[in-house]
Design an enzyme around this catalytic site. Structure first.
Site, short mmCIF file in Angstrom:
data_model
loop_
_atom_site.label_atom_id
_atom_site.label_comp_id
_atom_site.label_asym_id
_atom_site.label_seq_id
_atom_site.Cartn_x
_atom_site.Cartn_y
_atom_site.Cartn_z
N CYS A 4 0.87 -1.18 0.00
CA CYS A 4 0.00 0.00 0.00
C CYS A 4 0.90 1.23 0.00
O CYS A 4 2.12 1.11 0.17
CB CYS A 4 -0.93 -0.01 1.20
SG CYS A 4 -0.07 -0.25 2.76
N HIS A 5 0.30 2.37 -0.24
CA HIS A 5 1.10 3.61 -0.37
C HIS A 5 0.49 4.71 0.48
O HIS A 5 -0.68 4.66 0.86
CB HIS A 5 1.08 4.10 -1.82
CG HIS A 5 1.41 3.08 -2.85
ND1 HIS A 5 2.68 2.60 -3.06
CD2 HIS A 5 0.62 2.43 -3.76
CE1 HIS A 5 2.67 1.72 -4.05
NE2 HIS A 5 1.43 1.59 -4.49
N TYR B 82 2.72 11.20 -12.79
CA TYR B 82 1.32 11.49 -12.47
C TYR B 82 1.28 12.26 -11.15
O TYR B 82 2.24 12.20 -10.37
CB TYR B 82 0.50 10.20 -12.34
CG TYR B 82 0.99 9.27 -11.26
CD1 TYR B 82 0.58 9.41 -9.93
CD2 TYR B 82 1.88 8.24 -11.55
CE1 TYR B 82 1.05 8.57 -8.92
CE2 TYR B 82 2.36 7.40 -10.55
CZ TYR B 82 1.94 7.56 -9.25
OH TYR B 82 2.41 6.74 -8.25
N ARG C 176 5.98 3.37 -18.27
CA ARG C 176 5.12 4.55 -18.15
C ARG C 176 5.33 5.26 -16.81
O ARG C 176 4.81 6.34 -16.58
CB ARG C 176 3.65 4.16 -18.34
CG ARG C 176 3.09 3.33 -17.24
CD ARG C 176 1.68 2.82 -17.47
NE ARG C 176 1.44 1.66 -16.65
CZ ARG C 176 1.19 1.71 -15.34
NH1 ARG C 176 1.09 2.86 -14.74
NH2 ARG C 176 1.01 0.60 -14.66
N ASP D 68 -2.88 -2.46 -2.37
CA ASP D 68 -2.43 -1.42 -3.31
C ASP D 68 -3.17 -0.09 -3.12
O ASP D 68 -3.14 0.79 -3.98
CB ASP D 68 -2.54 -1.86 -4.79
CG ASP D 68 -1.74 -0.94 -5.70
OD1 ASP D 68 -0.70 -0.42 -5.27
OD2 ASP D 68 -2.17 -0.72 -6.86
C1 0GY Z 1 1.31 0.10 -7.86
C2 0GY Z 1 1.10 0.33 -9.27
C3 0GY Z 1 1.36 1.44 -10.02
C4 0GY Z 1 2.10 2.58 -9.62
C5 0GY Z 1 3.21 2.58 -8.85
O1 0GY Z 1 5.04 3.59 -7.91
C6 0GY Z 1 4.05 3.76 -8.62
O2 0GY Z 1 3.76 4.83 -9.14
O3 0GY Z 1 3.61 1.50 -8.26
C7 0GY Z 1 0.87 1.45 -11.40
O4 0GY Z 1 0.64 2.54 -11.95
O5 0GY Z 1 0.70 0.35 -11.98
O6 0GY Z 1 1.80 -0.92 -7.43
O7 0GY Z 1 0.98 0.96 -7.07
#
Ligand code: 0GY
Length: 305
Positions: free
Chosen positions: A32-33, A49, A130, A257
């Site tokens: 998770c973030h 982004y 990307r 996630d």
């Molecule tokens: C995820 C997936 C994505 C993004 C990132 O670090 C990130 O920007 O991991 C994605 O865009 O597929 O695991 O969060």
């Protein structure tokens, strides 16, 4: 600083359902973030982004709502190599969160020690085109050598067609390697076909490689279930994730996630994502390994006998 999110970006669910699946006690959301908030933790100039804000308090509220005990907070590319938001969240959670950061080859020993003290136990190498401009192998190999003595591991994010080219590099790394989202298979292809077979063989040949069986909402073409449906959400991803869980039960992790970066068509209900788990880990023993024993061994080894 004020940031405006990328057009079309979907916001995360503020009112996710309560899962029907009861998580085993001590379960870990291992992917998770946190994002910003931008006025406290500005986003990186090189980002691809701009997300909506997703604070540590909101993450902890989701953790409690879904029934998780702990989080592994993974650095996202929108924060570049500025780990402050992630480290601050880990620090605030105390023993209830660990982190995965992003560092350059110029990182100092003092910085690494500070990250370790805040709870970081790994670094992430992102190869998704990307999301990043470059992923220079010599710099990444040097980072891996620097973090190995700390007992940290490397998390890698790549897309299935790129594994053939990355495989030798991965084999040269001196740590445990954790693959995000099963290496992003194309689930329109057969689970027994050559593309996914290559990933399974890679795991078979490399006892230090683990996989997160996460992100069905990103991989699925069938999508969530109809509102009245008893059918598994994201059912086309089930055979892929189940294959990995059953062949490598001691090397799998699962995560929500949240807050689901870069989704523009469909935002998952996090409660439904938890209800996906018993379809891919079908016995209580597999569920305990996936959600408790494995993440505890990797991120809280000092609490594991
Ligand atoms: C995820 C997936 C994505 C993004 C990132 O670090 C990130 O920007 O991991 C994605 O865009 O597929 O695991 O969060």
């Amino acid at each position: 600083m004020t940031f405006t999110k990328t057009p079309g970006w979907l916001d995360w669910y503020t009112d996710p359902s309560r899962p029907r699946f009861q998580l085993p006690p001590g379960s870990v959301d291992a992917h998770c973030h946190v994002f910003g908030p931008g006025d406290a933790f500005p986003f990186a100039p090189e980002r691809k982004y701009t997300p909506c804000a997703a604070s540590k308090e909101q993450l902890f509220a989701l953790r409690d709502h879904l029934g998780f005990a702990r989080n592994v907070i993974v650095q996202a590319t929108c924060h570049g190599a500025d780990n402050r938001a992630m480290a601050d969240a880990c620090h605030a959670a105390g023993r209830r969160a660990r982190g995965v950061g992003t560092v350059g080859r110029d990182v100092s020993d003092t910085d690494l020690e500070a990250l370790h003290a805040s709870g970081v136990r790994g670094v992430r190498f992102n190869f998704v085109k990307r999301l990043v401009d470059t992923a220079p192998r010599d710099a990444l190999a040097e980072v891996a050598r620097r973090i190995a003595p700390l007992g940290w591991h490397v998390v890698v994010y790549f897309e299935a067609p790129d594994l053939a080219e990355l495989r030798d590099f991965f084999a040269s790394l001196p740590t445990t390697l954790v693959v995000d989202h099963m290496g992003r298979p194309d689930v329109a292809k057969p689970v027994d076909g050559p593309e996914f077979g290559f990933f399974v063989e890679f795991m078979r040949d490399s006892p230090n490689v683990w996989s997160k069986v996460s992100c069905p909402e990103r991989l699925s073409l069938s999508g969530p279930p109809a509102l009245n449906g008893e059918q598994a959400a994201y059912r086309d991803v089930v055979p892929f994730a189940r294959r990995i869980v059953e062949e490598f039960p001691d090397r799998v992790l699962w995560g929500t996630d949240w807050p689901h970066p870069n989704l523009k068509d469909h935002m998952p209900d996090d409660g439904l994502l938890v209800d996906f788990i018993p379809h891919i880990a079908v016995s209580p023993e597999l569920q305990r390994k996936l959600l408790v024993h494995n993440p505890m061994r990797l991120y809280w080894p000092e609490e594991t006998s």
